[in-house]
Design an enzyme around this catalytic site. Structure first.
Site, PDB file in Angstrom:
ATOM      1  CD  GLU A  74       6.017  -1.000  22.394  1.00  0.00           C
ATOM      2  OE1 GLU A  74       6.434   0.021  22.991  1.00  0.00           O
ATOM      3  OE2 GLU A  74       6.557  -2.098  22.425  1.00  0.00           O
ATOM      4  CB  CYS A  98       9.414   0.694  25.390  1.00  0.00           C
ATOM      5  SG  CYS A  98       8.886  -0.994  25.256  1.00  0.00           S
ATOM      6  CE  LYS A 139      15.715  -1.146   9.535  1.00  0.00           C
ATOM      7  NZ  LYS A 139      16.907  -0.967  10.407  1.00  0.00           N
ATOM      8  CD  GLU A 197      11.826   5.956  25.454  1.00  0.00           C
ATOM      9  OE1 GLU A 197      11.960   6.206  24.248  1.00  0.00           O
ATOM     10  OE2 GLU A 197      11.205   4.963  25.878  1.00  0.00           O
ATOM     11  N   GLY A 238       8.862   7.125  14.955  1.00  0.00           N
ATOM     12  CA  GLY A 238       7.456   6.746  14.785  1.00  0.00           C
ATOM     13  C   GLY A 238       6.661   7.850  14.103  1.00  0.00           C
ATOM     14  N   GLY A 257       9.931   1.530  18.439  1.00  0.00           N
ATOM     15  CA  GLY A 257      11.143   2.334  18.553  1.00  0.00           C
ATOM     16  C   GLY A 257      10.841   3.697  19.126  1.00  0.00           C
ATOM     17  CB  SER A 258      12.799   6.789  19.009  1.00  0.00           C
ATOM     18  OG  SER A 258      12.928   7.018  17.623  1.00  0.00           O
TER      19      SER A 258
HETATM   20  P1  NAI Z   1      14.896   4.408  16.193  1.00  0.00           P
HETATM   21  O1  NAI Z   1      13.474   4.503  16.608  1.00  0.00           O
HETATM   22  O2  NAI Z   1      15.404   5.466  15.280  1.00  0.00           O
HETATM   23  O3  NAI Z   1      15.168   2.973  15.525  1.00  0.00           O
HETATM   24  C1  NAI Z   1      14.278   1.864  15.605  1.00  0.00           C
HETATM   25  C2  NAI Z   1      14.177   1.213  14.233  1.00  0.00           C
HETATM   26  O4  NAI Z   1      13.676   2.153  13.293  1.00  0.00           O
HETATM   27  C3  NAI Z   1      15.502   0.726  13.668  1.00  0.00           C
HETATM   28  O5  NAI Z   1      15.290  -0.489  12.991  1.00  0.00           O
HETATM   29  C4  NAI Z   1      15.874   1.828  12.697  1.00  0.00           C
HETATM   30  O6  NAI Z   1      16.729   1.393  11.670  1.00  0.00           O
HETATM   31  C5  NAI Z   1      14.528   2.215  12.148  1.00  0.00           C
HETATM   32  N1  NAI Z   1      14.442   3.568  11.581  1.00  0.00           N
HETATM   33  C6  NAI Z   1      15.162   4.666  11.920  1.00  0.00           C
HETATM   34  N2  NAI Z   1      14.800   5.724  11.179  1.00  0.00           N
HETATM   35  C7  NAI Z   1      13.836   5.301  10.336  1.00  0.00           C
HETATM   36  C8  NAI Z   1      13.054   5.924   9.319  1.00  0.00           C
HETATM   37  N3  NAI Z   1      13.205   7.207   9.016  1.00  0.00           N
HETATM   38  N4  NAI Z   1      12.135   5.184   8.658  1.00  0.00           N
HETATM   39  C9  NAI Z   1      11.950   3.885   8.948  1.00  0.00           C
HETATM   40  N5  NAI Z   1      12.662   3.233   9.894  1.00  0.00           N
HETATM   41  C10 NAI Z   1      13.588   3.924  10.582  1.00  0.00           C
HETATM   42  O7  NAI Z   1      15.742   4.344  17.524  1.00  0.00           O
HETATM   43  P2  NAI Z   1      17.347   4.482  17.695  1.00  0.00           P
HETATM   44  O8  NAI Z   1      17.884   5.489  16.743  1.00  0.00           O
HETATM   45  O9  NAI Z   1      17.927   3.140  17.687  1.00  0.00           O
HETATM   46  O10 NAI Z   1      17.410   5.054  19.177  1.00  0.00           O
HETATM   47  C11 NAI Z   1      17.129   6.421  19.443  1.00  0.00           C
HETATM   48  C12 NAI Z   1      16.343   6.539  20.720  1.00  0.00           C
HETATM   49  O11 NAI Z   1      15.075   5.943  20.551  1.00  0.00           O
HETATM   50  C13 NAI Z   1      16.915   5.820  21.900  1.00  0.00           C
HETATM   51  O12 NAI Z   1      17.846   6.593  22.558  1.00  0.00           O
HETATM   52  C14 NAI Z   1      15.706   5.561  22.745  1.00  0.00           C
HETATM   53  O13 NAI Z   1      15.431   6.678  23.549  1.00  0.00           O
HETATM   54  C15 NAI Z   1      14.596   5.414  21.762  1.00  0.00           C
HETATM   55  N6  NAI Z   1      14.224   4.007  21.562  1.00  0.00           N
HETATM   56  C16 NAI Z   1      13.085   3.562  22.135  1.00  0.00           C
HETATM   57  C17 NAI Z   1      12.695   2.257  21.981  1.00  0.00           C
HETATM   58  C18 NAI Z   1      11.455   1.756  22.628  1.00  0.00           C
HETATM   59  O14 NAI Z   1      11.174   0.571  22.572  1.00  0.00           O
HETATM   60  N7  NAI Z   1      10.697   2.599  23.243  1.00  0.00           N
HETATM   61  C19 NAI Z   1      13.496   1.281  21.229  1.00  0.00           C
HETATM   62  C20 NAI Z   1      14.672   1.863  20.610  1.00  0.00           C
HETATM   63  C21 NAI Z   1      15.003   3.189  20.801  1.00  0.00           C
END
Ligand code: NAI
Ligand code: MG
Length: 506
Positions: A275, A309, A200, A406, A258, A253-254
């Site tokens: 992660e 990250c 996904k 972050e 997580g 992701g965030s």
């Molecule tokens: P997110 O963590 O919400 O999204 C990452 C993935 O998770 C995407 O594929 C999204 O569709 C999916 N996702 C979202 N909500 C979900 C749920 N309830 N159940 C299952 N999957 C879900 O991150 P987003 O909204 O893109 O960015 C928000 C903040 O997260 C950013 O501003 C940043 O600070 C942080 N972030 C950190 C990352 C890292 O590698 N540390 C990577 C991306 C975002």
């Protein structure tokens, strides 16, 4: 967001500095799901626009999964797992096909890199690095199928036990947008362990996932083994987490998401590996090579516009060299060219989205309000695309929000410290524990300090180096489980103990 029925590009691609082949691909491809080896376009749940972060304009539209696509992708992966078309394939054959996938990614590296620039806003130079990392990572995991083995534990003599390592089954990989093509490395690890996968991708970067799954089919990885499900976190992501036929979730992701995934997975006692984010401390001691440290500390927050990250977003500097180091960091940061990710002279590209730009700008306001000293940048740039200046706050206290949360943007918080104990205490005073950096020329300190740091990775006199064989992941709220290395396979395997009674010894 607006819905559009146009499956193809909505801007003139002739203006893009991309190869004719990539332009043609983008014009003709369906940015859809890949289910049982077939690319599936939008269904009743419609589409979302795909934006180019450098311009803020829609370049394409993508399919968005509804419940029926979620079911179909999971059924495809389940069937492929249960009938053994991949799981029970000769391990040497698995290796050959994964190696062929790596080769095909290398052949198409330019195209993948260009596509990552378009929807991810990733600097062209950096997108090449991501594509190369994808090649290397798949190559690394392609060697594993013949090397997986279980054990024979010591038991009383009338018993033989084989503890075998088996694939978990169906793996849901939920991925972010900051290195789109690199997600194939996690796919390769899950496949090397014999699983079927549903990838996904982030809804911001749907394009290369389709190409990667197509290349896997071309490489001989059977249909249904590597599926792609496009769409939102709420429906596609959460749908995978909740479904009884998905055996494990690997998420990057965030922290908030997580946490939500781990809680939802608990309902079925489902394994997850996470992660998550970081607020990594990049520590510069007075005995460091200050020029090298200045280069690295700057690169560690401006790289990918801070959307990494392991961004070294807290720079901890020993007070005796504080002013000298800060001056050098500012020197290296103030002249950077900010521009369209395709512009070969650009050193800083856009942020991923308007939301992310708002978030970063919001933290700059927070930093000012908290009383940190803004010594560089601080503003958004232009009115098209999502650009923000490299921004440095000095005099930051570790209790401030800009030191604790972050930001995921080009914002550096500089925190002075006095002693080594002080540095370790401040570095560890964080909810995160993804990575840390240490700059010192004292060989004892170079060994002593990493031992005391609570982080999954510590880099000494280098930063953000990655290699496929080296485990990568966090402690504390930066998550658990490891990407890369042999340890990543542990997230995708489970142990079965088979007891056989062979009767008493003569
Ligand atoms: P997110 O963590 O919400 O999204 C990452 C993935 O998770 C995407 O594929 C999204 O569709 C999916 N996702 C979202 N909500 C979900 C749920 N309830 N159940 C299952 N999957 C879900 O991150 P987003 O909204 O893109 O960015 C928000 C903040 O997260 C950013 O501003 C940043 O600070 C942080 N972030 C950190 C990352 C890292 O590698 N540390 C990577 C991306 C975002
Ligand atoms: Mg989100």
């Amino acid at each position: 967001m607006t819905q559009t029925d146009d499956r193809h590009t909505t801007v003139d691609l002739s203006a893009y500095p991309i190869s004719e082949a990539t332009a043609h691909r983008l014009r003709t491809m369906t940015i859809g799901h890949v289910i049982d080896g077939v690319v599936v376009g939008p269904g009743s749940s419609g589409t979302l626009p795909v934006y180019d972060p450098s311009t803020g304009r829609a370049v394409a539209s993508m399919a968005v999964a509804g419940p029926s696509e979620v079911e179909a992708a999971i059924a495809s992966a389940r069937q492929a797992f249960e009938d053994g078309r991949w799981q029970f394939l000769d391990p040497l054959d698995k290796e050959r096909r994964l190696r062929e996938l790596s080769r095909l990614i290398a052949v198409h590296a330019e195209e993948l890199a260009e596509l990552d620039v378009i929807d991810g806003g990733i600097l062209r130079v950096y997108s090449g690095f991501i594509a190369k990392f994808a090649v290397d990572g798949v190559d690394y995991y392609s060697g594993w199928p013949t090397k997986l083995q279980g054990s024979i534990p010591a038991t009383p003599g009338d018993i033989v036990v084989r503890a075998t390592r088996e694939p978990v089954g169906v793996v849901g990989l939920i991925m972010p947008w900051n290195g789109p093509s690199a997600v194939v490395v996690a796919v390769a690890a899950a496949l090397a362990a014999g699983n079927s996968v549903i990838l996904k991708p982030a809804e911001q970067t749907p394009i290369t996932a389709v190409r990667l799954a197509e290349l896997a089919l071309e490489a001989g990885i059977p249909p249904g083994v590597f599926n792609v499900l496009q769409g939102t976190g709420d429906v596609a992501g959460a749908g995978l987490v909740a479904h009884p036929d998905v055996d494990t979730i690997a998420f990057t992701g965030s922290v908030d998401t997580g946490r939500r995934i781990q809680a939802a997975a608990a309902a079925r006692v489902k394994r997850v590996s996470l992660e998550l984010g970081g607020k990594s401390a990049h520590i510069v001691f007075e005995d460091a090579d200050l020029d090298a440290a200045a280069d690295a500390t700057a690169a560690a927050v401006w790289g990918n516009s801070g959307q990494v990250c392991t961004a070294g977003s807290r720079v901890l500097v020993q007070r005796s060299v504080h002013d000298r180091l800060l001056e050098r960091i500012i020197d290296r940061s103030k002249g950077l060219t900010i521009g369209n990710a395709f512009d070969p002279t650009a050193q800083i590209g856009p942020l991923i989205s308007a939301d992310q730009l708002d978030r970063v700008a919001g933290y700059v306001t927070i930093g000012r309000d908290e009383g940190a000293e803004l010594v560089l940048g601080g503003s958004r740039i232009g009115d098209a695309g999502y650009f923000h200046e490299p921004t440095i706050f000095a005099g930051v206290d570790n209790s401030m929000r800009i030191a604790r949360e972050e930001i995921f943007g080009p914002v550096m918080s500089v925190i002075p410290f006095d002693s080594e104990d002080d540095a370790v205490r401040v570095a560890n005073d964080s909810e995160f524990g993804l990575a840390a950096g240490v700059w010192t020329q004292d060989v004892s300190r170079a060994h002593r300090v990493p031992r005391r740091l609570k982080a999954g990775t510590v880099w000494v006199n280098t930063y953000q180096a990655v290699y496929p064989s080296v485990p990568y992941g966090g402690v504390k709220q930066s998550g658990h489980g490891r990407n890369l290395g042999a340890e990543s396979l542990d997230d995708f395997l489970q142990t079965k103990s088979v007891w056989t009674r062979i009767g008493a010894e003569p």
